[in-house]
Design a protein around this motif. Structure first.
Motif, PDB file in Angstrom:
ATOM      1  N   LEU A 116       0.882  -1.095  -0.034  1.00  0.00           N
ATOM      2  CA  LEU A 116       0.057  -0.081  -0.019  1.00  0.00           C
ATOM      3  C   LEU A 116       1.093   1.270   0.024  1.00  0.00           C
ATOM      4  CD1 LEU A 116      -2.845  -1.039   2.540  1.00  0.00           C
ATOM      5  CD2 LEU A 116      -3.006  -1.340  -0.022  1.00  0.00           C
ATOM      6  N   LEU A 117       0.434   2.128  -1.055  1.00  0.00           N
ATOM      7  CA  LEU A 117       1.060   3.443  -0.749  1.00  0.00           C
ATOM      8  C   LEU A 117       0.861   4.354   0.191  1.00  0.00           C
ATOM      9  CD1 LEU A 117       1.565   4.374  -4.731  1.00  0.00           C
ATOM     10  CD2 LEU A 117       3.127   3.662  -3.314  1.00  0.00           C
ATOM     11  N   PRO A 118       1.131   5.494   0.513  1.00  0.00           N
ATOM     12  CA  PRO A 118       0.668   6.338   1.590  1.00  0.00           C
ATOM     13  C   PRO A 118      -0.564   6.977   1.027  1.00  0.00           C
ATOM     14  CG  PRO A 118       3.130   6.787   1.120  1.00  0.00           C
ATOM     15  CD  PRO A 118       2.865   5.829   0.197  1.00  0.00           C
ATOM     16  N   PRO A 119      -1.336   7.484   2.116  1.00  0.00           N
ATOM     17  CA  PRO A 119      -2.645   8.064   1.625  1.00  0.00           C
ATOM     18  C   PRO A 119      -2.516   9.010   0.430  1.00  0.00           C
ATOM     19  CG  PRO A 119      -2.479   7.780   3.954  1.00  0.00           C
ATOM     20  CD  PRO A 119      -1.144   7.555   3.547  1.00  0.00           C
ATOM     21  N   ALA A 120      -3.422   9.020  -0.292  1.00  0.00           N
ATOM     22  CA  ALA A 120      -3.601  10.296  -1.441  1.00  0.00           C
ATOM     23  C   ALA A 120      -3.806  11.407  -0.720  1.00  0.00           C
ATOM     24  CB  ALA A 120      -4.473   9.932  -2.454  1.00  0.00           C
ATOM     25  N   PRO A 121      -3.445  12.549  -1.221  1.00  0.00           N
ATOM     26  CA  PRO A 121      -3.792  13.881  -0.570  1.00  0.00           C
ATOM     27  C   PRO A 121      -5.037  14.346  -0.465  1.00  0.00           C
ATOM     28  CG  PRO A 121      -1.840  14.220  -2.259  1.00  0.00           C
ATOM     29  CD  PRO A 121      -2.335  12.896  -2.449  1.00  0.00           C
ATOM     30  N   ARG A 125      -8.631   8.249  -2.149  1.00  0.00           N
ATOM     31  CA  ARG A 125      -8.362   7.110  -2.898  1.00  0.00           C
ATOM     32  C   ARG A 125      -7.196   6.503  -2.165  1.00  0.00           C
ATOM     33  NH1 ARG A 125      -6.188  10.366  -7.754  1.00  0.00           N
ATOM     34  NH2 ARG A 125      -5.834  11.837  -6.313  1.00  0.00           N
ATOM     35  N   GLY A 126      -7.191   5.185  -2.735  1.00  0.00           N
ATOM     36  CA  GLY A 126      -6.150   4.276  -2.184  1.00  0.00           C
ATOM     37  C   GLY A 126      -5.375   3.557  -3.397  1.00  0.00           C
ATOM     38  N   LEU A 138       1.044  -0.532 -11.153  1.00  0.00           N
ATOM     39  CA  LEU A 138       0.419   0.581  -9.824  1.00  0.00           C
ATOM     40  C   LEU A 138      -1.376   0.527 -10.064  1.00  0.00           C
ATOM     41  CD1 LEU A 138       0.406   2.912  -8.195  1.00  0.00           C
ATOM     42  CD2 LEU A 138       0.423   4.333 -10.235  1.00  0.00           C
ATOM     43  N   TRP A 139      -1.812   0.203  -8.949  1.00  0.00           N
ATOM     44  CA  TRP A 139      -3.142  -0.247  -8.672  1.00  0.00           C
ATOM     45  C   TRP A 139      -3.936   0.860  -7.919  1.00  0.00           C
ATOM     46  CZ3 TRP A 139      -5.953  -4.557 -10.639  1.00  0.00           C
ATOM     47  CH2 TRP A 139      -5.110  -5.557 -11.124  1.00  0.00           C
ATOM     48  N   LEU A 140      -5.285   1.133  -8.491  1.00  0.00           N
ATOM     49  CA  LEU A 140      -6.141   1.928  -7.695  1.00  0.00           C
ATOM     50  C   LEU A 140      -7.029   1.063  -6.913  1.00  0.00           C
ATOM     51  CD1 LEU A 140      -7.289   4.759  -7.017  1.00  0.00           C
ATOM     52  CD2 LEU A 140      -8.504   4.710  -8.884  1.00  0.00           C
ATOM     53  N   LEU A 141      -6.921   0.887  -5.751  1.00  0.00           N
ATOM     54  CA  LEU A 141      -7.773   0.079  -5.040  1.00  0.00           C
ATOM     55  C   LEU A 141      -9.322   0.723  -4.700  1.00  0.00           C
ATOM     56  CD1 LEU A 141      -4.842  -1.453  -2.431  1.00  0.00           C
ATOM     57  CD2 LEU A 141      -5.755  -2.430  -4.824  1.00  0.00           C
ATOM     58  N   HIS A 142      -9.080   1.717  -4.345  1.00  0.00           N
ATOM     59  CA  HIS A 142     -10.451   2.612  -3.835  1.00  0.00           C
ATOM     60  C   HIS A 142     -10.402   3.925  -4.427  1.00  0.00           C
ATOM     61  CE1 HIS A 142     -14.039   3.660  -1.679  1.00  0.00           C
ATOM     62  NE2 HIS A 142     -13.226   4.577  -1.261  1.00  0.00           N
ATOM     63  N   GLY A 143     -11.689   4.269  -4.936  1.00  0.00           N
ATOM     64  CA  GLY A 143     -11.794   5.676  -5.610  1.00  0.00           C
ATOM     65  C   GLY A 143     -11.914   5.639  -6.967  1.00  0.00           C
TER      66      GLY A 143
END
Length: 546
Positions: A116-121, A125-126, A138-143
């Protein structure tokens, strides 16, 4: 800006797990906690940091969690969790639902490894990285529109992660390619287009540790100076990266985990918090580029190592947990010392030597244009007396008795009172309307012309010849009067008071003033030579018949 340090050394094939992850806006946080039972099972726990006091809510499900499950708190209070299930990762959203926990399954990502990457600004989104041998997805898990979405594939093996702007468009990653590790940027608005971000030398390994989107301050780790060192630079600046000596303490390792936000265009004033690991334990370090000194402080008891958050006002929040306080936040506010020039022996080492600075011309002494006049001494200020001394009250003086007014002599009668007689024939009387019946004035039936002047002349002659003989109207007045003045003699007044008009103004046709009825007439002194013809005031003259 926050970053979470690992709790321990993890295997390269296992995902990165942090002690506590804080949301982008600092409102929530999430971690894996352990039960106090004999098994010591794990369960997700959400912390609320945006209220007046922090508190924790357990989000445990029907079965315990694995210690390698990854959590990511969102700004709306839900927690994203990624669990390993066989050869894939199941992604779900956890949230409090009454006394229990609600769970929303988002989907699954087939990958041997997911980080998991750090929280988006934006806080909604995750993102996650799924590295492989020669590429990273690179995956967009939520948002997104649905469940997990594939955003881009980046050549090489990527790790790390830091956001470079508040919009969440530019993402910085450490990419391992051709035996070297360099920091690159990923433009999410252009489908994951990559570009170089940091390259100190061609043969150096340059990694990005932390970045602040507001000030542009970057903290990097590079072996360009000869060994791994921590340096700092500014995003978009042409100045070389500097490696302060204070960030390389002997016998200890420093790791940045939080940066002070909202320092617009002031990277040298941005405070950075460090986790310092040494032989005697772990403690806290604070540093600013303008101070050039690493200040060290003891860590609070029960500190969740490597977790913290800076506020815009310069206050450092450190979450901790103890038996007495399972969910607590320690606040650290410090007054940083003024900026002092660093001695030559402790100058910062840079990968590229700076050009030698030489003076432009010979230095000249500054000579004042004119002599400075001495200032005259000021006069001493006058002291102000206290109110007791400045204001005095005089004693009261004895009252001087007022001299009594001389007693007035009683009124004396000048002559005897005349008896009441009826008016002669041919003389009419006048009575004031509303006045007592006893006040009546006798008026002649007709006043001939020039009669008043002749009567006045004759009366004056009689007065001069009879001076001192007696009062006017007395018993001797009638014999001494002129023969033709008898019909015009002073009218008689009925006893009881009234107004006596003068003989010269018998027919003045004026109105008499009201007099109190029943009052005895006061006797008056008569002058030695009383004038027989005197004017009568208008307010006291009788009113003539009309």
């Amino acid at each position: 800006m926050t970053i979470c340090a690992t709790e321990g050394a993890a295997a390269p094939t296992r995902p990165h797990r942090a002690t506590l992850t804080i949301a982008a806006d600092g409102s929530y946080a999430a971690r894996l906690a352990r039960h106090d039972d004999a098994a010591g099972s794990w369960f997700p726990e959400r912390w609320t940091l945006g209220g007046p006091e922090p508190y924790a809510v357990p989000l445990q499900g029907t079965q315990p969690e694995e210690p390698d499950s990854a959590l990511l708190p969102l700004a709306d209070g839900r927690v994203l969790i990624a669990r390993r299930v066989a050869d894939r990762f199941a992604v779900s959203l956890l949230y409090p639902a009454g006394p229990g926990t609600g769970e929303l399954l988002l989907g699954a990502v087939e990958a041997p490894e997911l980080t998991l990457l750090p929280p988006a600004p934006d806080g909604t989104r995750g993102y996650a990285l799924a590295p492989a041998a020669d590429r990273t997805t690179l995956w967009l898990l939520h948002g997104g529109a649905g469940g997990p979405e594939r955003v881009a594939e980046i050549p090489g093996r990527c790790s790390g992660g830091a956001w470079l702007d508040r919009a969440g468009r530019l993402l910085a990653l450490d990419r391992e390619w051709a035996g070297r590790t360099k920091a690159v940027t990923v433009d999410l608005a252009r489908g994951g287009e990559t570009g170089p971000l940091l390259q100190i030398t061609e043969d150096s390994n340059d990694r990005l540790l932390l970045a602040d989107p507001d000030s542009g301050l970057l903290l990097v780790r590079s072996d360009a100076p000869g060994q791994d060192r921590i340096g700092w630079g500014v995003l978009g600046s042409h100045l070389p990266v500097r490696f302060p000596e204070c960030l390389y303490p002997a016998g200890a390792t420093v790791t940045p985990f939080a940066m002070q936000p909202r320092q617009m265009l002031a990277p040298e004033s941005c405070a950075v918090a460090f986790r310092v690991d040494g032989a005697h334990g772990t403690w806290l370090g604070v540093w600013r580029p303008s101070v050039r000194q690493l200040r060290q402080f003891p860590a609070p008891r029960g500190w969740l190592t490597g977790a913290g958050l800076w506020t815009a006002g310069g206050e450092l929040l450190l979450p901790h947990t103890t038996a007495a306080e399972p969910c607590g936040v320690a606040r650290l506010r410090m007054a940083l010392p003024p900026v002092m020039p660093e001695p030559a022996a402790r100058r910062e080492r840079t990968a590229q030597p700076e050009p030698e600075r030489r003076p432009v011309g010979p230095l000249r002494a500054v000579v004042p244009e004119r002599a400075v006049l001495a200032t005259a001494p000021e006069r001493p200020a006058r002291t102000v007396e206290p109110p007791q001394a400045a204001w005095t009250v005089e004693p009261a003086r004895a009252a001087v008795p007022v001299a009594a007014a001389p007693a007035r002599r009683p009124w004396q009668l000048v002559g005897p009172l005349l008896p009441v007689r009826q008016p002669p024939a041919g003389v009419r009387t006048w009575t004031r309307v509303g006045a007592p019946a006893a006040v009546r004035v006798a008026l002649p039936a007709e006043v001939p012309p020039r009669a008043d002047a002749e009567a006045g002349t004759e009366a004056g002659a009689a007065a001069e010849s009879e001076a001192g003989a007696g009062p006017v109207g007395g018993p001797d007045a009638a014999p001494n009067a002129a023969p033709d003045a008898a019909p015009y003699a002073a009218p008689e007044v009925v006893h009881g008071g009234g107004i006596v008009p003068d003989g010269a103004e018998i027919d003045n046709r004026s109105t008499s003033s009201a007099q109190p009825p029943g009052a005895e007439p006061e006797p008056r002194r008569i002058a030695e030579h009383p004038p027989l013809c005197r004017p009568v005031p208008l307010q006291q003259a009788p009113l003539a018949a009309r």
